[in-house]
Design a protein around this motif. Structure first.
Motif, PDB file in Angstrom:
ATOM      1  N   ASP A   1      -7.144  13.919   5.198  1.00 19.15           N
ATOM      2  CA  ASP A   1      -6.461  12.874   5.966  1.00 19.15           C
ATOM      3  C   ASP A   1      -5.716  11.921   5.034  1.00 19.15           C
ATOM      4  OD1 ASP A   1      -7.419  13.886   8.313  1.00 19.15           O
ATOM      5  OD2 ASP A   1      -8.986  12.357   8.588  1.00 19.15           O
ATOM      6  N   LEU A   2      -4.618  11.348   5.535  1.00 19.90           N
ATOM      7  CA  LEU A   2      -3.874  10.348   4.780  1.00 19.90           C
ATOM      8  C   LEU A   2      -4.518   8.976   4.945  1.00 19.90           C
ATOM      9  CD1 LEU A   2      -0.176  11.376   5.525  1.00 19.90           C
ATOM     10  CD2 LEU A   2      -1.303  11.450   3.304  1.00 19.90           C
ATOM     11  N   VAL A   3      -4.576   8.230   3.847  1.00 18.33           N
ATOM     12  CA  VAL A   3      -5.132   6.871   3.867  1.00 18.33           C
ATOM     13  C   VAL A   3      -4.189   5.938   3.130  1.00 18.33           C
ATOM     14  CG1 VAL A   3      -7.543   7.573   4.043  1.00 18.33           C
ATOM     15  CG2 VAL A   3      -6.488   7.351   1.782  1.00 18.33           C
ATOM     16  N   ASP A   4      -4.304   4.639   3.431  1.00 19.01           N
ATOM     17  CA  ASP A   4      -3.554   3.625   2.694  1.00 19.01           C
ATOM     18  C   ASP A   4      -4.315   3.260   1.423  1.00 19.01           C
ATOM     19  OD1 ASP A   4      -1.411   3.418   4.404  1.00 19.01           O
ATOM     20  OD2 ASP A   4      -2.306   1.813   5.597  1.00 19.01           O
TER      21      ASP A   4
ATOM     22  N   SER B   1      -6.917  11.774   1.169  1.00 13.11           N
ATOM     23  CA  SER B   1      -8.319  11.594   0.822  1.00 13.11           C
ATOM     24  C   SER B   1      -8.922  12.952   0.464  1.00 13.11           C
ATOM     25  CB  SER B   1      -9.081  10.975   2.000  1.00 13.11           C
ATOM     26  OG  SER B   1     -10.444  10.829   1.685  1.00 13.11           O
TER      27      SER B   1
ATOM     28  N   SER C   1      -3.347  11.767  -4.437  1.00 13.70           N
ATOM     29  CA  SER C   1      -4.625  11.924  -3.757  1.00 13.70           C
ATOM     30  C   SER C   1      -5.584  10.865  -4.266  1.00 13.70           C
ATOM     31  CB  SER C   1      -5.200  13.328  -3.985  1.00 13.70           C
ATOM     32  OG  SER C   1      -5.418  13.556  -5.375  1.00 13.70           O
TER      33      SER C   1
ATOM     34  N   THR D   1       0.838  -1.190   0.000  1.00 16.24           N
ATOM     35  CA  THR D   1       0.000   0.000   0.000  1.00 16.24           C
ATOM     36  C   THR D   1       0.877   1.247   0.000  1.00 16.24           C
ATOM     37  OG1 THR D   1      -0.141  -0.019   2.421  1.00 16.24           O
ATOM     38  CG2 THR D   1      -1.905  -1.135   1.203  1.00 16.24           C
ATOM     39  N   ILE D   2       0.300   2.324  -0.509  1.00 10.07           N
ATOM     40  CA  ILE D   2       0.971   3.616  -0.486  1.00 10.07           C
ATOM     41  C   ILE D   2       0.040   4.625   0.159  1.00 10.07           C
ATOM     42  CG2 ILE D   2       2.478   3.190  -2.464  1.00 10.07           C
ATOM     43  CD1 ILE D   2       0.506   4.554  -4.242  1.00 10.07           C
ATOM     44  N   ARG D   3       0.589   5.731   0.605  1.00 10.80           N
ATOM     45  CA  ARG D   3      -0.202   6.737   1.307  1.00 10.80           C
ATOM     46  C   ARG D   3      -0.702   7.794   0.328  1.00 10.80           C
ATOM     47  NH1 ARG D   3      -2.069   5.811   6.180  1.00 10.80           N
ATOM     48  NH2 ARG D   3      -1.346   7.665   7.281  1.00 10.80           N
ATOM     49  N   ALA D   4      -1.948   8.195   0.499  1.00 13.80           N
ATOM     50  CA  ALA D   4      -2.542   9.218  -0.357  1.00 13.80           C
ATOM     51  C   ALA D   4      -3.446  10.107   0.492  1.00 13.80           C
ATOM     52  CB  ALA D   4      -3.336   8.576  -1.490  1.00 13.80           C
TER      53      ALA D   4
ATOM     54  N   GLN E   1      -9.372   2.231  12.549  1.00 12.24           N
ATOM     55  CA  GLN E   1      -9.667   3.566  12.047  1.00 12.24           C
ATOM     56  C   GLN E   1     -11.153   3.860  12.165  1.00 12.24           C
ATOM     57  OE1 GLN E   1      -7.415   3.037   8.097  1.00 12.24           O
ATOM     58  NE2 GLN E   1      -7.259   5.238   8.446  1.00 12.24           N
TER      59      GLN E   1
END
Length: 420
Positions: free
Chosen positions: A409-412, A347, A374, A342-345, A402
């Motif tokens: 906010d950052l999400v996986d 939302s 994003s 996974t990478i962070r993006a 969560q």
């Protein structure tokens, strides 16, 4: 096989615990076959691949320039050396190289034994066909020389058992001069759908019926996973038909995947036959979509097969397959199941969520001009909305601890490229 996990919560099972339990019950097949190298893309390597040669086979030049002995260079003044030969890739210079001499050399050519470095041609202060003038302090021993065995040493494992072979791997194997490879045989995976309301493509729809998409989705996912799918069609929801389908699947395949008939509210013929023919656990998972899941092993006439009962809704089928069935099938095939990265993006909007369950929302990820990743959801996230998967290029992974998210906010994010 004991499919039931050791957990104090007998009602709802966390995603991580379910996967751990599944993988702990799977043992790889042992059948192998030997294939020509060009036919091994995506296949599982059956044993460590040992390099029969050094790669590179000899010390060679990393660039176009001049091969020489570094001791000939002066630390204070430019030095002029006599050119005594040429070395090209595939055409080595076989004469000696004495003090005050050098060899004109091209990238990939063998470095003469009397030389210990290569100077790039662009730093020469002057050059002719017979001599070259090199600046002071321009090289040290080992500069621009690729050493024999630097990439792979003879006797070293070039690739490890359980690796799923990629185009790069095939090129690496070819560089070792190996033309035939021992791989695990392909898994045979039987799959079918259950439900009197289902119709196959090409059949007319009557009142209350729908086209079965799950078999076609599963066929594609199994092909992408390197398996050999055996499509047994739509099975009517009666005990004799379902039992016959399971027996046929068990005799022909290493694993069986069904869709539909595993929820507590479903007609119980599928569940009854799973229990009759084997050791199968029926779980309620702390996840969305894909709450119901059956897992275990079935037997028929001395044959046995791994068993996955997936939910009936199209999106739930895909999510359950990728997070549970796929890693289990990879282990069964002899592969080392890789984790899904996974990478962070960021939302782009808020997402409502309860703690205590894992959610997989379909998303569309994109990068801004400054490179920031994003993600936004595709729209309605119902488990029957197959277009939400078709429109998406990623899955937004919301972990069990969560809660609801705010915009920004950052999400996986799990990208679909190479997966879906």
């Amino acid at each position: 096989m004991q499919a039931s996990p050791d957990t104090g919560d007998t009602d709802v099972l966390p995603v991580a615990k379910a996967l751990q339990t599944i993988l702990s019950q799977v043992s790889p097949i042992t059948d192998t076959e030997i294939l020509p190298l060009k036919q091994t893309l995506g296949r599982v390597l059956a044993a460590d691949l040992i390099s029969p040669i050094d790669v590179p086979a000899s010390d060679n030049s990393a660039m176009d320039g001049y091969a020489l002995l570094s001791a000939d260079l002066d630390s204070q003044h430019a030095v002029t050396l006599r050119i005594v030969g040429y070395a090209l890739a595939g055409h080595a210079h076989h004469g000696g190289v004495n003090a005050g001499e050098c060899v004109r050399i091209m990238t990939g050519a063998v470095v003469p034994a009397d030389c210990d470095c290569v100077l790039p041609q662009e730093i020469a202060e002057a050059a002719s066909a017979d001599e070259v003038t090199l600046p002071a302090r321009s090289a040290r021993a080992g500069d621009n020389v690729r050493l024999a065995g630097e990439d792979l040493a003879k006797g070293q494992a070039a690739l490890k058992q359980g690796r799923i072979l990629t185009p790069a791997d095939i090129g690496l194997i070819a560089s070792l001069g190996i033309g035939d490879i021992t791989v695990m045989r392909k898994l045979r995976v039987a799959h079918f759908s259950t439900g009197d309301e289902l119709r196959s493509v090409g059949q007319a729809l009557d009142e209350g019926s729908v086209y079965d998409s799950n078999r076609y989705t599963l066929h594609g996912m199994l092909m992408r996973a390197g398996c050999e799918p055996l499509d047994l069609g739509v099975i009517k929801d009666d005990p004799a038909s379902i039992e016959s389908a399971f027996q046929q699947a068990c005799k022909q395949a290493d694993a069986v995947i069904t869709s539909g008939g595993v929820s507590a509210g479903d007609a119980d013929h599928t569940r009854q036959m799973m229990n009759k023919l084997g050791d199968v656990a029926f779980w309620k998972l702390a996840m969305r979509p894909g709450r119901p899941l059956a897992f275990g092993c079935i037997q028929s006439d001395g044959h046995h097969a791994l068993m996955f009962g997936l939910p009936g809704n199209p999106v739930a089928v895909m999510v359950s397959f990728y997070f549970f069935a796929r890693p289990a099938l990879m282990k069964l095939a002899g592969a080392t199941p890789p984790s899904l990265p996974t990478i962070r993006a960021i939302s782009l909007h808020g997402i409502q969520k309860k703690t205590g369950r894992t959610e997989y929302q379909r998303g569309i990820a994109s990068r801004s001009a400054d490179g920031q990743l994003s993600v936004r959801v595709t729209g309605a996230q119902g488990s029957g909305i197959l277009s939400s998967m078709s429109d998406a290029n990623c899955m937004i992974v919301l972990h069990d601890d969560q809660g609801s998210l705010n915009a920004g906010d950052l999400v996986d994010v799990l990208m679909f490229d190479g997966l879906m």
